[in-house]
Write an enzyme that holds these catalytic residues in place. Sequence first.
Site, PDB file in Angstrom:
ATOM      1  N   ASP A  78       0.920  -1.153   0.066  1.00  0.00           N
ATOM      2  CA  ASP A  78       0.045   0.095  -0.016  1.00  0.00           C
ATOM      3  C   ASP A  78       0.967   1.171   0.029  1.00  0.00           C
ATOM      4  O   ASP A  78       2.215   1.147   0.183  1.00  0.00           O
ATOM      5  CB  ASP A  78      -1.014  -0.050   1.088  1.00  0.00           C
ATOM      6  N   ASP A  80       1.430   5.057   1.624  1.00  0.00           N
ATOM      7  CA  ASP A  80       0.866   5.757   2.902  1.00  0.00           C
ATOM      8  C   ASP A  80       1.765   7.103   2.586  1.00  0.00           C
ATOM      9  O   ASP A  80       2.613   7.293   2.052  1.00  0.00           O
ATOM     10  CB  ASP A  80       1.727   5.132   4.095  1.00  0.00           C
ATOM     11  N   ASP A 159       9.277   3.603  13.085  1.00  0.00           N
ATOM     12  CA  ASP A 159       9.882   2.568  13.824  1.00  0.00           C
ATOM     13  C   ASP A 159      11.303   2.194  13.456  1.00  0.00           C
ATOM     14  O   ASP A 159      12.247   2.353  14.233  1.00  0.00           O
ATOM     15  CB  ASP A 159       9.098   1.164  13.622  1.00  0.00           C
TER      16      ASP A 159
HETATM   17  P1  ATP Z   1       3.713  -2.896   4.813  1.00  0.00           P
HETATM   18  O1  ATP Z   1       2.586  -1.905   4.565  1.00  0.00           O
HETATM   19  O2  ATP Z   1       4.523  -3.630   3.574  1.00  0.00           O
HETATM   20  O3  ATP Z   1       3.371  -3.990   6.065  1.00  0.00           O
HETATM   21  P2  ATP Z   1       4.783  -0.592   6.102  1.00  0.00           P
HETATM   22  O4  ATP Z   1       6.055  -0.298   6.418  1.00  0.00           O
HETATM   23  O5  ATP Z   1       4.304   0.279   5.181  1.00  0.00           O
HETATM   24  O6  ATP Z   1       4.762  -2.020   5.604  1.00  0.00           O
HETATM   25  P3  ATP Z   1       2.681   0.243   7.752  1.00  0.00           P
HETATM   26  O7  ATP Z   1       2.088  -0.795   8.946  1.00  0.00           O
HETATM   27  O8  ATP Z   1       1.746   0.117   6.638  1.00  0.00           O
HETATM   28  O9  ATP Z   1       3.941  -0.764   7.358  1.00  0.00           O
HETATM   29  O10 ATP Z   1       3.219   1.459   8.106  1.00  0.00           O
HETATM   30  C1  ATP Z   1       3.324   2.321   7.283  1.00  0.00           C
HETATM   31  C2  ATP Z   1       4.492   3.007   8.091  1.00  0.00           C
HETATM   32  O11 ATP Z   1       4.042   3.855   9.562  1.00  0.00           O
HETATM   33  C3  ATP Z   1       5.667   2.316   8.636  1.00  0.00           C
HETATM   34  O12 ATP Z   1       6.548   2.372   7.466  1.00  0.00           O
HETATM   35  C4  ATP Z   1       6.396   3.013   9.414  1.00  0.00           C
HETATM   36  O13 ATP Z   1       7.165   4.249   8.983  1.00  0.00           O
HETATM   37  C5  ATP Z   1       5.060   3.794  10.256  1.00  0.00           C
HETATM   38  N1  ATP Z   1       4.816   2.725  11.455  1.00  0.00           N
HETATM   39  C6  ATP Z   1       3.779   1.931  11.403  1.00  0.00           C
HETATM   40  N2  ATP Z   1       3.627   1.219  12.356  1.00  0.00           N
HETATM   41  C7  ATP Z   1       4.560   1.867  13.324  1.00  0.00           C
HETATM   42  C8  ATP Z   1       4.698   1.598  14.881  1.00  0.00           C
HETATM   43  N3  ATP Z   1       4.156   0.540  15.576  1.00  0.00           N
HETATM   44  N4  ATP Z   1       5.594   2.236  15.466  1.00  0.00           N
HETATM   45  C9  ATP Z   1       6.380   3.273  14.619  1.00  0.00           C
HETATM   46  N5  ATP Z   1       6.144   3.364  13.447  1.00  0.00           N
HETATM   47  C10 ATP Z   1       5.101   2.946  12.751  1.00  0.00           C
HETATM   48 MG    MG Z   2       2.163   0.210   4.389  1.00  0.00          MG
END
Ligand code: ATP
Ligand code: MG
Length: 453
Positions: A78, A80, A159
């Site tokens: 996705d 963001d 994170d």
């Molecule tokens: P994917 O969507 O492929 O699982 P992602 O890195 O995009 O991976 P998401 O859960 O969509 O993960 O979160 C988007 C972003 O928000 C992350 O890349 C991170 O920068 C931030 N983020 C998400 N969860 C946390 C958390 N628990 N603590 C700190 N930052 C977070």
């Molecule tokens: Mg994501």
Amino acid sequence: MVLYAQANHPQATAVSNKGSTDIHNAATLIPRPEHPISRVNISPNAMKVLYRLKESGYQAHMVGGGVRDLLLGREPKDFDIATDAHPEDVRRLFRNCRLIGRRFRLAHVVFGREVIEVATFRAVHEAGADSAAQQTDQEGRLVRDNVYGDIEGDAFRRDFTVNALYYNVADFSIVDYTGGMADIDAGLLRLIGDPDTRYREDPVRMLRVVRFATKLGFRIEANTEEPIVRLAPLLGDIPPARLFDEMLKLFMGGSALDNFEMLRHYNLFGQLFPMTEQSLAYEGNCFQALVTRGMKNTDTRIAEGKPVTPAFLFALFLWQPVRERAAQLEAQGQHPVQALQHASSQIISEQALVMSTPKRFSLPMREIWMLQLRLEDMGGRRSRRMLSHPRFRAAYDFLLLRAEAGEVPVATGEWWTKFQEDNPQDGVQKTTPARPRKRRRRRSKAKPEVKSE
Ligand code: ATP
Ligand code: MG
């Protein structure tokens, strides 16, 4: 003040918008010609949102998994977006926008099935500086995170360094505050800041590190790895609904087996499935083989584009605990069917204390278990009826796994395989025909959602 300095990337520049000596004050800018992210690989809807924010005078960046995965040549799950626009501003700009979340307020811009998540820059949480908008509990867990800030603060409260890279739609450069580019190149997952504090703020980060390590094939940097086993029990404070969401990401994403093994290695699996962990620790049964095969099977099905359901996974994980409980109840004089029914109810409610399981999954899971008794008792007229049971297929797959794991005779599985071949139309005939479903109007009020952070 703007500082320019040479960084790892030949034409990269370090900039700062603050004149302080704060360690956070320099970002590396990687201009468009120096990185591989191209607009054609970004979802057109995400581009629409980025452009509209920019044209309305706001900062607009793609951030997180979208940037990380594109840099690695992978297709993002996705996209963001991070901006200095507040959620209410975003809602004003997009008709198709809803605001969600209390703990972490966000805007969702909805384009049919695609949802573009737009988050306002958050400020870093300073120890002891709680307010109504940003709060930690006694354990240091961040229970509310709604203090808005600038891009720099936003980067440092993310994170991992590889998740804190920003793709700026104003000039298509990448902005790196935390050394994420170097970690992408090195294949390293590194928590931003002090690992102990960051895990305490949000213990789910321990699950995320495992998920990203297996998904990306990255190593976990030593300081990021060190506290995990020690702090794993903090997952006990996470609401069961959020753990369920994380469980889906871990086991329904195509790397179930790798995640299972790594979670066990770091003492995390038992936090999600305590009863399963207890049963796995006992070597004298086939359970470990059953679970391992089940995970492999799930991964293969996902790779082949076949459907998978969490009900099957739950059925697998909780099978041995259910059998053990049923055996106890039988020893107390209950009939096997009744014992299995009672054991199922008990195990399902005990697991729900840790991780919620929506009824649409717990009901089929219970059926998969109950059908095992009937599948073990083959022959007779009831067998034909079994073929048309809506859960027959899942229960049969489950039986085959049990046979492979050595828990029931291989001949039992083979009998059902042959029986289906001999009665081909039964299975097809009786399945419910697809009926056009009445469309029900959804209430527009957005349900508070559990966001992954
Ligand atoms: P994917 O969507 O492929 O699982 P992602 O890195 O995009 O991976 P998401 O859960 O969509 O993960 O979160 C988007 C972003 O928000 C992350 O890349 C991170 O920068 C931030 N983020 C998400 N969860 C946390 C958390 N628990 N603590 C700190 N930052 C977070
Ligand atoms: Mg994501």
